[in-house]
Motif scaffolding. Structure first.
Motif, PDB file in Angstrom:
ATOM      1  N   GLU A  86      35.345  -4.163   9.911  1.00 39.94           N
ATOM      2  CA  GLU A  86      35.842  -5.461   9.448  1.00 39.94           C
ATOM      3  C   GLU A  86      34.769  -6.546   9.486  1.00 39.94           C
ATOM      4  O   GLU A  86      35.080  -7.734   9.487  1.00 39.94           O
ATOM      5  CB  GLU A  86      37.051  -5.878  10.287  1.00 39.94           C
ATOM      6  CG  GLU A  86      38.241  -4.944  10.110  1.00 39.94           C
ATOM      7  CD  GLU A  86      39.497  -5.434  10.805  1.00 39.94           C
ATOM      8  OE1 GLU A  86      40.422  -5.902  10.114  1.00 39.94           O
ATOM      9  OE2 GLU A  86      39.541  -5.351  12.054  1.00 39.94           O
ATOM     10  N   ILE A  87      33.504  -6.162   9.466  1.00 43.89           N
ATOM     11  CA  ILE A  87      32.441  -7.144   9.599  1.00 43.89           C
ATOM     12  C   ILE A  87      32.420  -8.154   8.452  1.00 43.89           C
ATOM     13  O   ILE A  87      32.151  -9.346   8.677  1.00 43.89           O
ATOM     14  CB  ILE A  87      31.054  -6.449   9.728  1.00 43.89           C
ATOM     15  CG1 ILE A  87      29.959  -7.472  10.016  1.00 43.89           C
ATOM     16  CG2 ILE A  87      30.757  -5.598   8.504  1.00 43.89           C
ATOM     17  CD1 ILE A  87      30.116  -8.228  11.297  1.00 43.89           C
ATOM     18  N   ASP A  88      32.699  -7.748   7.229  1.00 45.40           N
ATOM     19  CA  ASP A  88      32.665  -8.700   6.111  1.00 45.40           C
ATOM     20  C   ASP A  88      33.708  -9.799   6.293  1.00 45.40           C
ATOM     21  O   ASP A  88      33.438 -10.980   6.046  1.00 45.40           O
ATOM     22  CB  ASP A  88      32.894  -7.977   4.780  1.00 45.40           C
ATOM     23  CG  ASP A  88      31.721  -7.084   4.392  1.00 45.40           C
ATOM     24  OD1 ASP A  88      30.620  -7.289   4.935  1.00 45.40           O
ATOM     25  OD2 ASP A  88      31.912  -6.174   3.558  1.00 45.40           O
ATOM     26  N   ARG A  89      34.873  -9.404   6.743  1.00 48.89           N
ATOM     27  CA  ARG A  89      35.934 -10.395   6.959  1.00 48.89           C
ATOM     28  C   ARG A  89      35.594 -11.308   8.136  1.00 48.89           C
ATOM     29  O   ARG A  89      35.858 -12.506   8.099  1.00 48.89           O
ATOM     30  CB  ARG A  89      37.260  -9.676   7.203  1.00 48.89           C
ATOM     31  CG  ARG A  89      38.486 -10.545   6.975  1.00 48.89           C
ATOM     32  CD  ARG A  89      39.722  -9.693   6.990  1.00 48.89           C
ATOM     33  NE  ARG A  89      40.892 -10.441   6.583  1.00 48.89           N
ATOM     34  CZ  ARG A  89      42.111  -9.918   6.535  1.00 48.89           C
ATOM     35  NH1 ARG A  89      42.301  -8.653   6.854  1.00 48.89           N
ATOM     36  NH2 ARG A  89      43.135 -10.651   6.157  1.00 48.89           N
ATOM     37  N   ILE A  90      34.994 -10.738   9.163  1.00 49.86           N
ATOM     38  CA  ILE A  90      34.557 -11.557  10.308  1.00 49.86           C
ATOM     39  C   ILE A  90      33.569 -12.615   9.850  1.00 49.86           C
ATOM     40  O   ILE A  90      33.656 -13.787  10.246  1.00 49.86           O
ATOM     41  CB  ILE A  90      33.930 -10.664  11.397  1.00 49.86           C
ATOM     42  CG1 ILE A  90      35.012  -9.872  12.138  1.00 49.86           C
ATOM     43  CG2 ILE A  90      33.111 -11.494  12.393  1.00 49.86           C
ATOM     44  CD1 ILE A  90      35.954 -10.722  12.973  1.00 49.86           C
ATOM     45  N   ASN A  91      32.634 -12.256   9.023  1.00 50.98           N
ATOM     46  CA  ASN A  91      31.655 -13.228   8.547  1.00 50.98           C
ATOM     47  C   ASN A  91      32.303 -14.328   7.709  1.00 50.98           C
ATOM     48  O   ASN A  91      31.879 -15.486   7.775  1.00 50.98           O
ATOM     49  CB  ASN A  91      30.557 -12.518   7.746  1.00 50.98           C
ATOM     50  CG  ASN A  91      29.499 -11.891   8.641  1.00 50.98           C
ATOM     51  OD1 ASN A  91      29.161 -12.430   9.689  1.00 50.98           O
ATOM     52  ND2 ASN A  91      28.970 -10.742   8.231  1.00 50.98           N
ATOM     53  N   ARG A  92      33.338 -13.991   6.962  1.00 47.48           N
ATOM     54  CA  ARG A  92      34.041 -15.027   6.195  1.00 47.48           C
ATOM     55  C   ARG A  92      34.819 -15.966   7.114  1.00 47.48           C
ATOM     56  O   ARG A  92      34.795 -17.184   6.942  1.00 47.48           O
ATOM     57  CB  ARG A  92      34.986 -14.388   5.168  1.00 47.48           C
ATOM     58  CG  ARG A  92      34.287 -13.704   4.012  1.00 47.48           C
ATOM     59  CD  ARG A  92      35.223 -13.506   2.840  1.00 47.48           C
ATOM     60  NE  ARG A  92      36.352 -12.645   3.161  1.00 47.48           N
ATOM     61  CZ  ARG A  92      36.334 -11.323   3.042  1.00 47.48           C
ATOM     62  NH1 ARG A  92      35.242 -10.707   2.630  1.00 47.48           N
ATOM     63  NH2 ARG A  92      37.398 -10.605   3.338  1.00 47.48           N
ATOM     64  N   ILE A  93      35.494 -15.404   8.110  1.00 48.94           N
ATOM     65  CA  ILE A  93      36.279 -16.235   9.027  1.00 48.94           C
ATOM     66  C   ILE A  93      35.353 -17.114   9.864  1.00 48.94           C
ATOM     67  O   ILE A  93      35.640 -18.293  10.106  1.00 48.94           O
ATOM     68  CB  ILE A  93      37.149 -15.355   9.948  1.00 48.94           C
ATOM     69  CG1 ILE A  93      38.135 -14.520   9.138  1.00 48.94           C
ATOM     70  CG2 ILE A  93      37.921 -16.222  10.950  1.00 48.94           C
ATOM     71  CD1 ILE A  93      38.831 -13.435   9.943  1.00 48.94           C
ATOM     72  N   ASP A  94      34.245 -16.547  10.295  1.00 47.84           N
ATOM     73  CA  ASP A  94      33.321 -17.278  11.165  1.00 47.84           C
ATOM     74  C   ASP A  94      32.704 -18.482  10.464  1.00 47.84           C
ATOM     75  O   ASP A  94      32.176 -19.376  11.116  1.00 47.84           O
ATOM     76  CB  ASP A  94      32.225 -16.330  11.650  1.00 47.84           C
ATOM     77  CG  ASP A  94      31.430 -16.910  12.813  1.00 47.84           C
ATOM     78  OD1 ASP A  94      32.049 -17.580  13.660  1.00 47.84           O
ATOM     79  OD2 ASP A  94      30.215 -16.706  12.861  1.00 47.84           O
TER      80      ASP A  94
END
Length: 376
Positions: A86-94
């Motif tokens: 889920e790293i791509d989504r983490i980068n968007r949320i962050d």
């Protein structure tokens, strides 16, 4: 007046706000940050009631939940070990809020250092006896993780170490208040030993604990930096059985239409699809999925009162259930009436229903109803 025609999860806002307020006050007395877990209610509207008590940081149990709440919160901890997929989504949320992630494996830290676009907070997940997840205090991985975090800090990396995070979830299987206190003491002792061991290298490292039984029963959290209880927002019959709350603190009840009366039982529209299938064994050795309670006032605005003459939800199918009890408890009930039932596990019940109706007839949506198509 509420018009109930199908299973409806009623929410008493005044009880809910009182539960939040008591815990916020307790955390403040112990000089601990109150970072409530939102996995129970999963609602932006109910989240606002925490803000009314001065709460500024929250805990969630999934990346999807973090995504949903990042629209209204700026400091979010995801309290399960990080999933590298889920790293791509983490980068968007962050990009929208301050994120804190939990880790328990060195390769995960290596991945995060390489793939994160911005700095995040890092908590090491510790097993304090629950054995569900987390590292034991003497795990060989612990020193490796700490070395990697020290390197990231020294080299202006993307991993900002926060401290040690644990969930003493086995308080839910305790048989007494004294046992809950014993479990809480053990958890704090483990976390304090870790803090003492590593604070020379990380003088600002913190301790984060969070289970509703412990947080509800214990009064003094000296030495704990952060409290993360979640179920306290509604409580339920499980919490009541543990001594965490009074029956009158339970802030949700299922309104179930009676669809038949047969062979000394009331058949209600309200089954496993609504309550889930968590159960309790009562003091008489009987298994049940909920307790019927008396309503206060014909317009429902008074909420609900005490257990109704021993009437229990003793059988669940997918869409319907059976209420049984002493013969006098069944007197007066007829098909078309609506009976209120307190749930055994409010988290699973809320997740099943995906919406709440307040006593003044306001509809509040759960994440899964309000945000069903969240981007992967």
């Amino acid at each position: 007046m509420l018009a109930i025609t199908e299973p409806t999860l009623l929410l008493d806002e005044s009880r809910c706000r009182a539960n939040i307020g008591r815990m916020a006050t307790k955390a403040a007395r112990s000089q601990a940050r109150f970072r409530p877990h939102f996995k129970t209610h999963q609602s932006r509207a109910i989240g606002q009631w925490y803000k009314d008590e001065g709460v500024v940081a929250i805990t969630v149990s999934s990346v999807k939940m973090a995504d949903y709440f990042s629209a209204t919160w700026r400091d979010i901890t995801i309290a399960v070990p990080f999933n590298v997929l889920e790293i791509d989504r983490i980068n968007r949320i962050d990009a929208r809020c301050r994120l804190n992630l939990c880790v328990m494996y060195p390769a995960t830290l290596e991945f995060l250092e390489a793939q994160l676009e911005r700095q995040v907070g890092i908590w090491i997940k510790v097993d304090v006896g629950y054995h569900r997840t987390g590292l034991s205090e003497d795990d060989d991985c612990m020193d490796a993780l700490m070395d990697m975090l020290a390197d990231s800090s020294a080299n202006a990396g993307k991993l900002e170490f926060q401290g040690f995070l644990a969930h003493a979830g086995y308080t839910y299987s305790a048989r007494s208040v004294e046992e809950i206190v014993e479990i809480d003491t053990k958890a704090k002792d483990i976390m304090t030993r870790l803090q003492d061991r590593y604070s020379p290298r990380f003088p600002l490292l913190q301790i984060s604990l969070g289970d509703t039984p412990g947080c509800s029963i214990i009064e003094d959290f000296k030495g704990v930096d952060e409290l993360r209880p979640g179920n306290l927002v509604f409580y339920d019959l499980t919490q009541h059985s543990l001594g965490s709350c009074r029956l009158g603190d339970i802030a949700v009840a299922m309104a179930c239409p009676i669809i038949a009366k047969h062979q000394n039982k009331l058949i209600v529209h309200g089954g496993g699809a609504h309550f889930a299938k968590d159960f309790l064994i009562d003091e008489e050795g009987q298994m049940h999925y909920g307790l019927a309670v008396s309503e206060r006032g014909d317009d429902w605005s008074g909420g609900w009162g005490e257990h109704l003459n021993g009437l229990r939800l003793t059988l669940l199918s997918q869409e319907h259930g059976s209420l049984t009890g002493p013969p006098q408890a069944l007197d007066g009930w007829q098909p078309g009436d609506v009976v209120l039932v307190l749930p055994v596990h409010s988290c699973m019940t809320a997740n099943s229903m995906k919406a709440y109706t307040t006593l003044d007839n306001q509809r509040i949506l759960h994440l899964e109803a309000e945000y069903p198509l969240a981007a992967p």
